[in-house]
Design a protein around this motif. Sequence first.
Motif, PDB file in Angstrom:
ATOM      1  N   ALA A 297       0.829  -1.203   0.000  1.00 24.32           N
ATOM      2  CA  ALA A 297       0.000   0.000   0.000  1.00 24.32           C
ATOM      3  C   ALA A 297       0.864   1.254   0.000  1.00 24.32           C
ATOM      4  O   ALA A 297       0.567   2.218  -0.716  1.00 24.32           O
ATOM      5  CB  ALA A 297      -0.930  -0.009   1.210  1.00 24.32           C
ATOM      6  N   LEU A 298       1.933   1.265   0.785  1.00 20.41           N
ATOM      7  CA  LEU A 298       2.838   2.413   0.788  1.00 20.41           C
ATOM      8  C   LEU A 298       3.505   2.599  -0.563  1.00 20.41           C
ATOM      9  O   LEU A 298       3.652   3.716  -1.063  1.00 20.41           O
ATOM     10  CB  LEU A 298       3.892   2.256   1.887  1.00 20.41           C
ATOM     11  CG  LEU A 298       3.391   2.427   3.312  1.00 20.41           C
ATOM     12  CD1 LEU A 298       4.482   2.038   4.294  1.00 20.41           C
ATOM     13  CD2 LEU A 298       2.942   3.859   3.547  1.00 20.41           C
ATOM     14  N   TRP A 299       3.921   1.496  -1.175  1.00 23.13           N
ATOM     15  CA  TRP A 299       4.555   1.574  -2.490  1.00 23.13           C
ATOM     16  C   TRP A 299       3.572   2.098  -3.534  1.00 23.13           C
ATOM     17  O   TRP A 299       3.915   2.954  -4.357  1.00 23.13           O
ATOM     18  CB  TRP A 299       5.074   0.190  -2.882  1.00 23.13           C
ATOM     19  CG  TRP A 299       5.636   0.139  -4.262  1.00 23.13           C
ATOM     20  CD1 TRP A 299       6.777   0.727  -4.694  1.00 23.13           C
ATOM     21  CD2 TRP A 299       5.050  -0.508  -5.379  1.00 23.13           C
ATOM     22  NE1 TRP A 299       6.950   0.454  -6.027  1.00 23.13           N
ATOM     23  CE2 TRP A 299       5.903  -0.303  -6.474  1.00 23.13           C
ATOM     24  CE3 TRP A 299       3.892  -1.264  -5.563  1.00 23.13           C
ATOM     25  CZ2 TRP A 299       5.629  -0.815  -7.735  1.00 23.13           C
ATOM     26  CZ3 TRP A 299       3.628  -1.778  -6.821  1.00 23.13           C
ATOM     27  CH2 TRP A 299       4.470  -1.553  -7.881  1.00 23.13           C
ATOM     28  N   GLN A 300       2.330   1.619  -3.500  1.00 16.08           N
ATOM     29  CA  GLN A 300       1.313   2.089  -4.441  1.00 16.08           C
ATOM     30  C   GLN A 300       1.021   3.571  -4.229  1.00 16.08           C
ATOM     31  O   GLN A 300       0.878   4.322  -5.202  1.00 16.08           O
ATOM     32  CB  GLN A 300       0.027   1.278  -4.268  1.00 16.08           C
ATOM     33  CG  GLN A 300       0.105  -0.101  -4.845  1.00 16.08           C
ATOM     34  CD  GLN A 300       0.127  -0.088  -6.352  1.00 16.08           C
ATOM     35  OE1 GLN A 300      -0.581   0.681  -6.987  1.00 16.08           O
ATOM     36  NE2 GLN A 300       0.951  -0.938  -6.930  1.00 16.08           N
ATOM     37  N   ALA A 301       0.928   4.004  -2.996  1.00 20.94           N
ATOM     38  CA  ALA A 301       0.665   5.418  -2.704  1.00 20.94           C
ATOM     39  C   ALA A 301       1.824   6.279  -3.216  1.00 20.94           C
ATOM     40  O   ALA A 301       1.602   7.359  -3.776  1.00 20.94           O
ATOM     41  CB  ALA A 301       0.465   5.627  -1.209  1.00 20.94           C
ATOM     42  N   ARG A 302       3.042   5.801  -3.028  1.00 22.02           N
ATOM     43  CA  ARG A 302       4.205   6.572  -3.465  1.00 22.02           C
ATOM     44  C   ARG A 302       4.248   6.686  -4.988  1.00 22.02           C
ATOM     45  O   ARG A 302       4.540   7.746  -5.532  1.00 22.02           O
ATOM     46  CB  ARG A 302       5.451   5.845  -2.965  1.00 22.02           C
ATOM     47  CG  ARG A 302       6.574   6.768  -2.769  1.00 22.02           C
ATOM     48  CD  ARG A 302       7.743   6.086  -2.105  1.00 22.02           C
ATOM     49  NE  ARG A 302       8.892   6.873  -2.469  1.00 22.02           N
ATOM     50  CZ  ARG A 302      10.113   6.439  -2.544  1.00 22.02           C
ATOM     51  NH1 ARG A 302      10.374   5.210  -2.248  1.00 22.02           N
ATOM     52  NH2 ARG A 302      11.065   7.231  -2.894  1.00 22.02           N
ATOM     53  N   THR A 303       3.969   5.588  -5.690  1.00 28.29           N
ATOM     54  CA  THR A 303       3.982   5.651  -7.147  1.00 28.29           C
ATOM     55  C   THR A 303       2.825   6.519  -7.662  1.00 28.29           C
ATOM     56  O   THR A 303       2.966   7.199  -8.672  1.00 28.29           O
ATOM     57  CB  THR A 303       3.909   4.245  -7.760  1.00 28.29           C
ATOM     58  OG1 THR A 303       2.771   3.576  -7.250  1.00 28.29           O
ATOM     59  CG2 THR A 303       5.156   3.455  -7.433  1.00 28.29           C
TER      60      THR A 303
ATOM     61  N   VAL B 213       1.458   9.164  -6.137  1.00 28.03           N
ATOM     62  CA  VAL B 213       1.769  10.571  -5.875  1.00 28.03           C
ATOM     63  C   VAL B 213       2.856  11.064  -6.819  1.00 28.03           C
ATOM     64  O   VAL B 213       2.846  12.216  -7.261  1.00 28.03           O
ATOM     65  CB  VAL B 213       2.187  10.753  -4.390  1.00 28.03           C
ATOM     66  CG1 VAL B 213       2.777  12.125  -4.156  1.00 28.03           C
ATOM     67  CG2 VAL B 213       0.990  10.518  -3.501  1.00 28.03           C
ATOM     68  N   SER B 214       3.802  10.193  -7.173  1.00 26.14           N
ATOM     69  CA  SER B 214       4.903  10.619  -8.050  1.00 26.14           C
ATOM     70  C   SER B 214       4.448  10.882  -9.476  1.00 26.14           C
ATOM     71  O   SER B 214       5.202  11.454 -10.268  1.00 26.14           O
ATOM     72  CB  SER B 214       6.008   9.569  -8.044  1.00 26.14           C
ATOM     73  OG  SER B 214       5.553   8.384  -8.657  1.00 26.14           O
ATOM     74  N   GLN B 215       3.235  10.515  -9.823  1.00 29.29           N
ATOM     75  CA  GLN B 215       2.730  10.782 -11.178  1.00 29.29           C
ATOM     76  C   GLN B 215       2.336  12.238 -11.363  1.00 29.29           C
ATOM     77  O   GLN B 215       2.168  12.682 -12.494  1.00 29.29           O
ATOM     78  CB  GLN B 215       1.519   9.877 -11.471  1.00 29.29           C
ATOM     79  CG  GLN B 215       1.887   8.416 -11.594  1.00 29.29           C
ATOM     80  CD  GLN B 215       0.666   7.560 -11.788  1.00 29.29           C
ATOM     81  OE1 GLN B 215      -0.454   8.044 -11.798  1.00 29.29           O
ATOM     82  NE2 GLN B 215       0.896   6.262 -11.929  1.00 29.29           N
ATOM     83  N   PHE B 216       2.205  12.985 -10.294  1.00 29.22           N
ATOM     84  CA  PHE B 216       1.749  14.374 -10.397  1.00 29.22           C
ATOM     85  C   PHE B 216       2.902  15.343 -10.326  1.00 29.22           C
ATOM     86  O   PHE B 216       3.909  15.118  -9.772  1.00 29.22           O
ATOM     87  CB  PHE B 216       0.743  14.686  -9.296  1.00 29.22           C
ATOM     88  CG  PHE B 216      -0.512  13.876  -9.411  1.00 29.22           C
ATOM     89  CD1 PHE B 216      -1.441  14.162 -10.397  1.00 29.22           C
ATOM     90  CD2 PHE B 216      -0.762  12.811  -8.573  1.00 29.22           C
ATOM     91  CE1 PHE B 216      -2.597  13.416 -10.529  1.00 29.22           C
ATOM     92  CE2 PHE B 216      -1.900  12.064  -8.682  1.00 29.22           C
ATOM     93  CZ  PHE B 216      -2.832  12.359  -9.670  1.00 29.22           C
TER      94      PHE B 216
END
Length: 49
Positions: free
Chosen positions: A38-44, A46-49
């Motif tokens: 979940a942390l990895w998915q959230a980080r990826t 957020v990094s798209q913006f």
Amino acid sequence: MVQTQAAMEAYNAYWVNSPVPAAEVMWMVVVLIVAILALWQARTFVSQF
């Protein structure tokens, strides 16, 4: 909250008869893996913006 002896025996019997080996520890491992994913998915995300 104090559990009765019968409740503790039923809880232990549940894990002993579980199809998953070391099930009393495995659920904690699964929770940690899901949290890391979940942390990895959230980080990826957020990094798209």
